[in-house]
Design an enzyme around this catalytic site. Structure first.
Site, PDB file in Angstrom:
ATOM      1  N   CYS A 383     -10.716   8.622  20.603  1.00  0.00           N
ATOM      2  CA  CYS A 383     -10.999  10.013  20.943  1.00  0.00           C
ATOM      3  C   CYS A 383     -10.343  10.965  19.937  1.00  0.00           C
ATOM      4  O   CYS A 383     -10.867  11.152  18.846  1.00  0.00           O
ATOM      5  CB  CYS A 383     -10.557  10.307  22.377  1.00  0.00           C
ATOM      6  SG  CYS A 383     -11.285  11.821  23.042  1.00  0.00           S
ATOM      7  N   HIS A 509     -13.439   6.254  25.013  1.00  0.00           N
ATOM      8  CA  HIS A 509     -12.182   5.570  25.383  1.00  0.00           C
ATOM      9  C   HIS A 509     -12.473   4.118  25.760  1.00  0.00           C
ATOM     10  O   HIS A 509     -12.640   3.791  26.943  1.00  0.00           O
ATOM     11  CB  HIS A 509     -11.513   6.292  26.548  1.00  0.00           C
ATOM     12  CG  HIS A 509     -10.920   7.608  26.196  1.00  0.00           C
ATOM     13  ND1 HIS A 509      -9.612   7.761  25.802  1.00  0.00           N
ATOM     14  CD2 HIS A 509     -11.478   8.852  26.154  1.00  0.00           C
ATOM     15  CE1 HIS A 509      -9.373   9.044  25.549  1.00  0.00           C
ATOM     16  NE2 HIS A 509     -10.492   9.725  25.750  1.00  0.00           N
ATOM     17  N   GLU A 511     -10.567   1.675  26.008  1.00  0.00           N
ATOM     18  CA  GLU A 511      -9.493   1.032  26.780  1.00  0.00           C
ATOM     19  C   GLU A 511      -9.814   0.948  28.266  1.00  0.00           C
ATOM     20  O   GLU A 511      -9.307   0.060  28.971  1.00  0.00           O
ATOM     21  CB  GLU A 511      -8.162   1.774  26.578  1.00  0.00           C
ATOM     22  CG  GLU A 511      -8.101   3.193  27.108  1.00  0.00           C
ATOM     23  CD  GLU A 511      -8.514   4.264  26.105  1.00  0.00           C
ATOM     24  OE1 GLU A 511      -8.072   5.421  26.245  1.00  0.00           O
ATOM     25  OE2 GLU A 511      -9.282   3.930  25.176  1.00  0.00           O
TER      26      GLU A 511
END
Length: 540
Positions: A383, A509, A511
């Site tokens: 990001c 994102h 993750e």
């Protein structure tokens, strides 16, 4: 079958581990063939954590539907391997906003609005939505905070009432409490737990199980004492000693036969025998000695590691899969601007810059990115980490530090990162960004495509600014590849440096979609490149 509800409350202190406990128990039930969902009830008056400082709340976890939620929902999704939705995080702010909105419309026909029944009814309505929207047969509900907190009372009253609404046979109450250790006498003390349970019972909730958290081994005699004074069955007092391996918690609960006890009390029979083979293999991998790879995580909230919870876990997932040990160096970007912390950067075999907002520490992150690019150190940007990689590369192209994002310098002559068109005129900060799951088309022959191995992916977003397409051509001419684009080609989702072993950055994102037994492809590619840089894995 009727939906079953398991409620989790916390005692003695906050941050006692209710979220991990709820997630682990959800895994126990899923292993027995049941569909489960988990909900977090947060007592704070904010509508969601989206506008809260990470120092206050830790990471903001984003769901597929764009809900900005508590980091505990990350635990739920990772442990149970499920995808939750926005009804799975409820705050006091959401509840009161809804009730006041109805009152303004006249829905209550002139009645006096009260905590009971109006607020508690709205809380119960939102709990009921979880099963209906997810199809879950068993809903686990975690009440944030600690018993005795004034702001938690409406939630506790609501879950007390639900026992009568849905039937005692369909509810189960678990109290997660803390056993303090007195160093002078070498004793664990149960008195705070007794007081906490007494407080819970005073508002009408009798726990069916007590999870006794401790940093030290808990003797059977202490469990018997807790059972006696708290009026709980002996086998329903479960000691839970702090474990350095987070993913060992479900195995500890399985060993304590918690799954069997839950099903017995809820009147259910397991549909299949639990298979913990993959989970046990995962834990064994954690325990095995492995070669170490050093990763520098360059952020602005690094004092609180929970601010980057999902990033840390995604790195660990990838490292476990590859058979390496990670040494994560938490580097404060503002310190880099003062010339401090560079020894950590130079010692690292990989550099990661995660998301964030605001101008503090930005130049330090850009300096770390410059180091990674010029020294061919593997880099992963998330990001803001992508936006800053673009800024650093733009400064290289144009030969000036005036290249910037309009987030940090509105008058920059080189706005390589700019506000998304639909964000112009937006005044409210909460819930107004580009949030949730969006598709991304990968470009063949790119590093990103090689990592994913597919042509199209969907990833979770949380951002307000994006790459300025006016600069796309000149960046491509100088060696930046836009390897992931929105289906209409308008938005840059992934950028990478062509002449580099691994320099990849995403506007989304990744993750949030990594799992213990299924690491995210980009994290896997990054950690592999860092391990090759460190010489602990062979270069292909």
């Amino acid at each position: 079958m009727a939906t079953k509800y398991i409620f989790f409350t916390g005692g003695v202190v906050s941050s006692v581990g209710k979220g991990v406990t709820a997630a682990a128990m959800g895994r126990l039930l899923k292993e027995r063939g049941f569909s489960v969902a988990v909900q977090k009830l947060d007592p704070y008056i904010n509508v969601d954590p989206g506008t809260m400082s990470p120092y206050q709340h830790g990471e903001v976890y984003v769901l597929d539907d764009g809900a900005e939620t508590d980091l505990d929902l990350g635990h739920y999704e990772r442990f149970i391997d499920i995808r939750l939705n926005r009804v799975c995080n409820v705050t006091t702010g959401q509840v009161y906003a809804e009730v006041i909105s109805r009152e303004r419309r006249g829905d209550y026909l002139g009645g006096t609005i009260q905590v009971i029944p109006h607020i508690t009814n709205e809380i119960k309505r939102r709990i009921g939505l979880v099963g209906r929207t997810t199809g879950a047969e068993i809903v686990l509900v975690e009440v944030g905070g600690t018993v005795g907190d004034i702001e938690s009372l409406p939630f506790l009253e609501a879950i007390r009432q639900l026992r009568f609404d849905v039937g005692r046979e369909n509810t189960f109450y678990i109290h997660v409490t803390w056993l303090p250790y007195i160093g002078a006498t070498g004793e664990l003390k149960t008195k705070p737990t007794q007081h906490s349970v007494a407080e819970l019972r005073s508002i009408g909730i009798q726990p069916d199980m007590i999870i006794a958290r401790s940093d030290y081994p808990v003797e059977a005699s202490l469990c018997e004492k807790i059972a006696l004074f708290c009026d709980v069955e002996k086998r329903a007092v479960v000691p839970m000693v702090t474990n350095p391996i987070l993913y060992e918690v479900p195995l500890a609960l399985e060993k304590a036969q918690v799954g069997e006890y839950l099903l017995e009390r809820l009147g259910l029979e397991a549909r299949r025998k639990p298979d913990w083979t993959d989970w046990e293999t995962l834990v064994e991998r954690v325990k095995m000695p492995k070669p170490t790879v050093t990763i520098a995580l360059v952020g602005k909230y690094v004092e609180l590691h929970d601010a980057y919870m999902s990033v840390r876990e995604a790195l660990r997932h990838a490292a476990l899969h590859l058979g390496v040990e990670l040494d994560i160096r938490w580097v404060h970007s503002a310190e880099l601007e003062k010339g401090k912390g560079w020894e950590e950067i130079k010692a690292a075999s990989g550099v990661l810059v995660p998301g964030g907002f605001g101008s503090r520490g930005i130049e330090g992150k850009i300096q770390a990115i410059h180091h990674a690019r010029t020294n061919k150190i593997p880099y992963l940007g998330l990001c803001l980490g992508m936006q800053l990689m673009v800024i650093e590369f733009g400064r290289h192209i144009f030969g000036t530090d005036e290249v910037n994002s309009t987030e940090f310098d509105r008058s920059t002559p080189y706005p390589v990162i700019d506000l998304m068109p639909e964000q112009h005129g937006v005044t409210d900060l909460g819930g107004t960004m580009r949030l949730g799951l969006y598709p991304c088309i990968l470009q063949p022959g790119s590093l990103a495509h090689a990592c994913y191995g597919v042509d199209r992916v969907e990833e979770r977003h949380r951002h307000r600014f994006e790459f300025n397409n006016a600069y796309r051509k000149i960046f491509e001419e100088h060696g930046m590849r836009f390897s992931g684009l929105s289906p209409d080609g308008r938005l840059v989702e992934i950028a990478e440096i062509a002449d580099h072993p691994f320099m990849v950055a995403t506007q989304f994102h990744p993750e949030f979609l990594s799992r213990p037994n299924r690491p995210h492809p980009l994290f896997l590619g990054f950690v592999r490149a860092a391990a090759q840089q460190a010489g602990v894995l062979p270069k292909v």
